[in-house]
Design a protein around this motif. Structure first.
Motif, PDB file in Angstrom:
ATOM      1  N   THR A 113     -14.863   9.265 -17.384  1.00  0.00           N
ATOM      2  CA  THR A 113     -16.025   7.982 -16.730  1.00  0.00           C
ATOM      3  C   THR A 113     -15.293   7.779 -15.436  1.00  0.00           C
ATOM      4  OG1 THR A 113     -14.276   6.324 -17.567  1.00  0.00           O
ATOM      5  CG2 THR A 113     -16.105   7.100 -18.977  1.00  0.00           C
ATOM      6  N   THR A 114     -16.494   7.318 -14.647  1.00  0.00           N
ATOM      7  CA  THR A 114     -16.211   6.920 -13.259  1.00  0.00           C
ATOM      8  C   THR A 114     -15.095   5.782 -13.195  1.00  0.00           C
ATOM      9  OG1 THR A 114     -18.528   6.710 -12.833  1.00  0.00           O
ATOM     10  CG2 THR A 114     -17.174   5.597 -11.438  1.00  0.00           C
ATOM     11  N   HIS A 115     -14.959   4.995 -14.082  1.00  0.00           N
ATOM     12  CA  HIS A 115     -13.713   4.071 -14.164  1.00  0.00           C
ATOM     13  C   HIS A 115     -12.364   5.044 -14.264  1.00  0.00           C
ATOM     14  CE1 HIS A 115     -11.482   0.435 -14.672  1.00  0.00           C
ATOM     15  NE2 HIS A 115     -10.845   0.764 -15.921  1.00  0.00           N
ATOM     16  N   GLU A 116     -12.340   5.851 -15.140  1.00  0.00           N
ATOM     17  CA  GLU A 116     -10.978   6.770 -15.471  1.00  0.00           C
ATOM     18  C   GLU A 116     -10.894   7.343 -13.952  1.00  0.00           C
ATOM     19  OE1 GLU A 116     -11.677   7.306 -20.127  1.00  0.00           O
ATOM     20  OE2 GLU A 116     -12.512   8.642 -18.804  1.00  0.00           O
ATOM     21  N   ASP A 117     -11.708   8.046 -13.555  1.00  0.00           N
ATOM     22  CA  ASP A 117     -11.671   8.580 -12.149  1.00  0.00           C
ATOM     23  C   ASP A 117     -10.990   7.825 -11.219  1.00  0.00           C
ATOM     24  OD1 ASP A 117     -12.287  11.286 -12.444  1.00  0.00           O
ATOM     25  OD2 ASP A 117     -14.150  11.102 -11.697  1.00  0.00           O
ATOM     26  N   VAL A 118     -11.504   6.436 -11.094  1.00  0.00           N
ATOM     27  CA  VAL A 118     -10.902   5.688 -10.113  1.00  0.00           C
ATOM     28  C   VAL A 118      -9.447   5.141 -10.347  1.00  0.00           C
ATOM     29  CG1 VAL A 118     -11.277   3.040  -9.375  1.00  0.00           C
ATOM     30  CG2 VAL A 118     -13.271   4.676  -9.639  1.00  0.00           C
ATOM     31  N   MET A 119      -9.245   5.001 -11.634  1.00  0.00           N
ATOM     32  CA  MET A 119      -7.791   4.435 -11.873  1.00  0.00           C
ATOM     33  C   MET A 119      -6.693   5.660 -11.649  1.00  0.00           C
ATOM     34  SD  MET A 119      -8.394   1.371 -12.315  1.00  0.00           S
ATOM     35  CE  MET A 119      -6.758   1.027 -12.820  1.00  0.00           C
ATOM     36  N   ALA A 120      -7.154   6.928 -11.864  1.00  0.00           N
ATOM     37  CA  ALA A 120      -6.217   8.240 -11.836  1.00  0.00           C
ATOM     38  C   ALA A 120      -6.094   8.189 -10.071  1.00  0.00           C
ATOM     39  CB  ALA A 120      -7.030   9.555 -12.239  1.00  0.00           C
ATOM     40  N   PHE A 121      -7.143   8.187  -9.271  1.00  0.00           N
ATOM     41  CA  PHE A 121      -6.927   8.255  -7.946  1.00  0.00           C
ATOM     42  C   PHE A 121      -6.236   7.182  -7.189  1.00  0.00           C
ATOM     43  CE2 PHE A 121     -11.122  10.746  -7.696  1.00  0.00           C
ATOM     44  CZ  PHE A 121     -10.330  11.896  -7.530  1.00  0.00           C
ATOM     45  N   GLN A 122      -6.381   5.951  -7.991  1.00  0.00           N
ATOM     46  CA  GLN A 122      -5.390   4.838  -7.453  1.00  0.00           C
ATOM     47  C   GLN A 122      -3.854   5.146  -7.816  1.00  0.00           C
ATOM     48  OE1 GLN A 122      -5.570   1.066  -9.820  1.00  0.00           O
ATOM     49  NE2 GLN A 122      -5.727  -0.079  -7.812  1.00  0.00           N
ATOM     50  N   GLN A 123      -3.788   5.536  -8.934  1.00  0.00           N
ATOM     51  CA  GLN A 123      -2.449   5.818  -9.304  1.00  0.00           C
ATOM     52  C   GLN A 123      -1.524   6.846  -8.313  1.00  0.00           C
ATOM     53  OE1 GLN A 123      -2.003   6.521 -13.573  1.00  0.00           O
ATOM     54  NE2 GLN A 123      -3.774   5.315 -13.862  1.00  0.00           N
ATOM     55  N   LEU A 124      -2.503   7.909  -7.983  1.00  0.00           N
ATOM     56  CA  LEU A 124      -2.005   8.911  -7.160  1.00  0.00           C
ATOM     57  C   LEU A 124      -1.697   8.214  -5.727  1.00  0.00           C
ATOM     58  CD1 LEU A 124      -4.344  11.758  -7.952  1.00  0.00           C
ATOM     59  CD2 LEU A 124      -1.797  11.813  -8.097  1.00  0.00           C
ATOM     60  N   ALA A 125      -2.566   7.145  -5.370  1.00  0.00           N
ATOM     61  CA  ALA A 125      -2.289   6.553  -3.956  1.00  0.00           C
ATOM     62  C   ALA A 125      -1.058   5.485  -4.065  1.00  0.00           C
ATOM     63  CB  ALA A 125      -3.590   5.647  -3.789  1.00  0.00           C
ATOM     64  N   VAL A 126      -0.968   4.937  -5.058  1.00  0.00           N
ATOM     65  CA  VAL A 126       0.327   4.164  -5.560  1.00  0.00           C
ATOM     66  C   VAL A 126       1.717   4.858  -5.372  1.00  0.00           C
ATOM     67  CG1 VAL A 126       1.476   2.899  -7.045  1.00  0.00           C
ATOM     68  CG2 VAL A 126      -0.967   2.265  -6.702  1.00  0.00           C
ATOM     69  N   LEU A 127       1.434   5.990  -5.898  1.00  0.00           N
ATOM     70  CA  LEU A 127       2.732   7.108  -5.800  1.00  0.00           C
ATOM     71  C   LEU A 127       2.722   7.573  -4.270  1.00  0.00           C
ATOM     72  CD1 LEU A 127       1.736   9.049  -9.148  1.00  0.00           C
ATOM     73  CD2 LEU A 127       3.791   7.335  -8.730  1.00  0.00           C
ATOM     74  N   GLY A 128       2.146   7.112  -3.556  1.00  0.00           N
ATOM     75  CA  GLY A 128       2.326   7.537  -2.084  1.00  0.00           C
ATOM     76  C   GLY A 128       1.582   8.887  -1.733  1.00  0.00           C
ATOM     77  N   VAL A 129       0.610   9.544  -2.327  1.00  0.00           N
ATOM     78  CA  VAL A 129      -0.018  10.735  -2.161  1.00  0.00           C
ATOM     79  C   VAL A 129      -1.256  10.156  -1.045  1.00  0.00           C
ATOM     80  CG1 VAL A 129      -1.518  12.674  -2.776  1.00  0.00           C
ATOM     81  CG2 VAL A 129       0.567  11.585  -4.367  1.00  0.00           C
ATOM     82  N   PRO A 130      -1.486  10.754   0.060  1.00  0.00           N
ATOM     83  CA  PRO A 130      -2.425  10.282   0.937  1.00  0.00           C
ATOM     84  C   PRO A 130      -4.022  10.634   0.459  1.00  0.00           C
ATOM     85  CG  PRO A 130      -0.803  11.378   1.992  1.00  0.00           C
ATOM     86  CD  PRO A 130      -0.342  11.231   0.856  1.00  0.00           C
ATOM     87  N   ALA A 131      -5.033  10.014   0.709  1.00  0.00           N
ATOM     88  CA  ALA A 131      -6.323  10.377   0.486  1.00  0.00           C
ATOM     89  C   ALA A 131      -6.477  11.871   0.662  1.00  0.00           C
ATOM     90  CB  ALA A 131      -7.377   9.529   1.069  1.00  0.00           C
TER      91      ALA A 131
END
Length: 474
Positions: A113-131
């Motif tokens: 879902t869109t929400h699952e995509d959003v949360m996965a990208f957010q977790q990667l960003a929290v881990l320090g992975v740039p956009a």
């Protein structure tokens, strides 16, 4: 290391095994999916990360591995030059079982879902992975990743994706723009569900920009020490616009009225179509708050007759309400048309990027040229200004050192592309010469143009539907 293909064991000895093999050695067997439909993001994901979910295959009589499930992964791995892919080898199923299982594998599969995509990208960003790195490693366009991160940072947009599964990522990111504006959020969610989202979004953006421009102008005038009032009506006994006032024989102007105690400004909108800007802008006008007291006379004093038009005092209550409703309709329809223009031209720009024309192109081109509509003649005389903007090519003149039209002609590299360029030039001609009040006209050229856009997938707004219907409300 590439697995060496072994002869097939007897059926009674065959068991599920796992191997790593060169994907080019796999045979893509019969599949209910007739076309693998490899999109760019999927191919780039395989190129970047390889095949992460094993392909399922069986061995034929010659010991070769025949793909049962994983056709797209196999083809993408071959295209991207992956050295090996994981394969689960099972016993060969019966033909009926193969068909049933392949249907089940493709139909009973739920995407994120869109929400699952959003949360996965957010977790990667929290881990320090740039956009940019997220985009590269997940094979998703960077604007998509950035939109997801904007949604993640907005409480209202993030919760909206969790609550409403019909919201896509672009729509969810738009909600983040209007955090704190509950009414705007409600309108956008309704439009995402029922249609017309792009038009509703553009209208809200235009309204927001208009309010900000007005507030900035009021602040500028206030800072300069100028009182800001409502626009004076034509025959107010005290307040009046300076353009209607005289002091003796001298016309009152902003410059010679600045020291008057009644000096004030009012804010009004004017239509402009210059320097690449088209639409209403807020401007300041000037007035006197008590012109009789400060020695000015009115060109049209109260009670003076300067028009044959009926006044509100001459009308019945029903006529007054009808007149007001008509003015509201004109005002709101003009604003809606201005917003729709931006959405329509953005769609045209995407449409112009197509390499091949739609099947309907030749008929529309022939009818448009046969109609001899003035919009096409006008665009040709103007060297197809809007078409050049849509294609992103230089504007040529007689003095530009080119034979006029050469740069557009250079786009015609194939027969299909040439037809597409011709189609876009004609569509741009209609678009460039659409009158602002097309929504209340019976204009055949505008009608056919908007009908054609709709037939090619463009979603007409309500005001555009009126133009399509010859000025009649849908």
């Amino acid at each position: 290391m590439t697995q060496t293909v072994q002869p097939a064991p007897a059926p009674e000895e065959q068991a599920t095994t796992f191997v790593e093999v060169d994907p080019s050695t796999l045979i893509v067997g019969a599949n209910v999916r007739l076309d693998p439909r490899l999109d760019k993001d999927f191919v780039e994901s395989i190129r970047e990360r390889g095949v992460r979910v094993p392909i399922v295959a069986h061995r034929d009589g010659q010991g070769q591995l025949v793909v049962l499930y994983g056709q797209r992964r196999t083809v993408a791995a071959v295209q991207t030059g992956r050295p090996t892919v994981p394969v689960v080898v099972i016993a060969e199923p019966g033909e009926a079982d193969r068909l049933i299982d392949q249907l089940a594998e493709n139909h009973h599969r739920a995407g994120l879902t869109t929400h699952e995509d959003v949360m996965a990208f957010q977790q990667l960003a929290v881990l320090g992975v740039p956009a940019g790195a997220i985009a590269q490693r997940t094979a998703r366009p960077k604007p998509v990743v950035e939109a997801a991160l904007r949604v993640a940072s907005s409480e209202v947009a993030r919760k909206a994706t969790e609550r409403w599964d019909f919201l896509d990522l672009e729509q969810s990111a738009a909600l983040a723009e209007f955090e704190g504006d509950d009414e705007a959020i409600r309108f956008l969610v309704q439009s995402a569900k029922n249609g017309g989202f792009a038009h509703q979004l553009q209208r809200l953006r235009d309204d927001r920009e208009s309010k900000a421009q007005r507030a900035a102008l009021v602040a500028q005038l206030t800072e300069a020490g100028i009182k800001v009032i409502e626009q004076p009506p034509m025959q107010d006994p005290k307040r009046a616009k300076l353009e209607y006032l005289k002091t003796g024989r001298r016309q009152v102007t902003e410059d010679n009225h600045k020291d008057c105690k009644g000096h004030a400004a009012y804010i009004h909108q004017e239509w402009v179509n210059e320097d690449g800007k088209r639409g209403y802008v807020w401007k300041a006008g000037y007035a006197c708050t008590n012109y009789p007291k400060y020695g000015h006379t009115h060109r049209y004093p109260p009670g003076a007759s300067f028009s044959d038009r009926r006044t509100l005092d001459d009308m019945t209550e029903e006529e007054v309400e009808a007149a007001r409703a008509e003015r509201r309709d004109v005002r709101e329809s003009n604003k809606a048309w201005d917003s729709a223009l931006k959405v329509r031209q953005a769609w045209l720009k995407q449409f112009a990027a197509r390499k091949t024309p739609p099947k309907t192109a030749a008929v529309f081109i022939a009818k448009a040229l046969a109609s001899c509509d003035h919009q096409i003649r006008s665009a040709m005389e103007g060297s197809h200004k809007l078409a050049r903007d849509l294609f992103g090519v230089e504007h040529e003149t007689y003095q530009s050192g080119h034979r006029r039209g050469k740069l557009l002609a250079d786009l015609c590299t194939t027969e299909g592309r040439a037809t597409m360029v011709t189609l876009v030039m004609i569509l741009a001609a209609y678009e460039e010469n659409l009158p602002r009040d097309a929504w209340r006209r019976d204009e055949p050229g505008a009608t056919e143009y908007l009908r054609y856009l709709q037939s090619e997938g463009y979603e007409l707004s309500e005001v555009e539907q009126r133009a399509r219907n010859g000025g009649k409300k849908p």
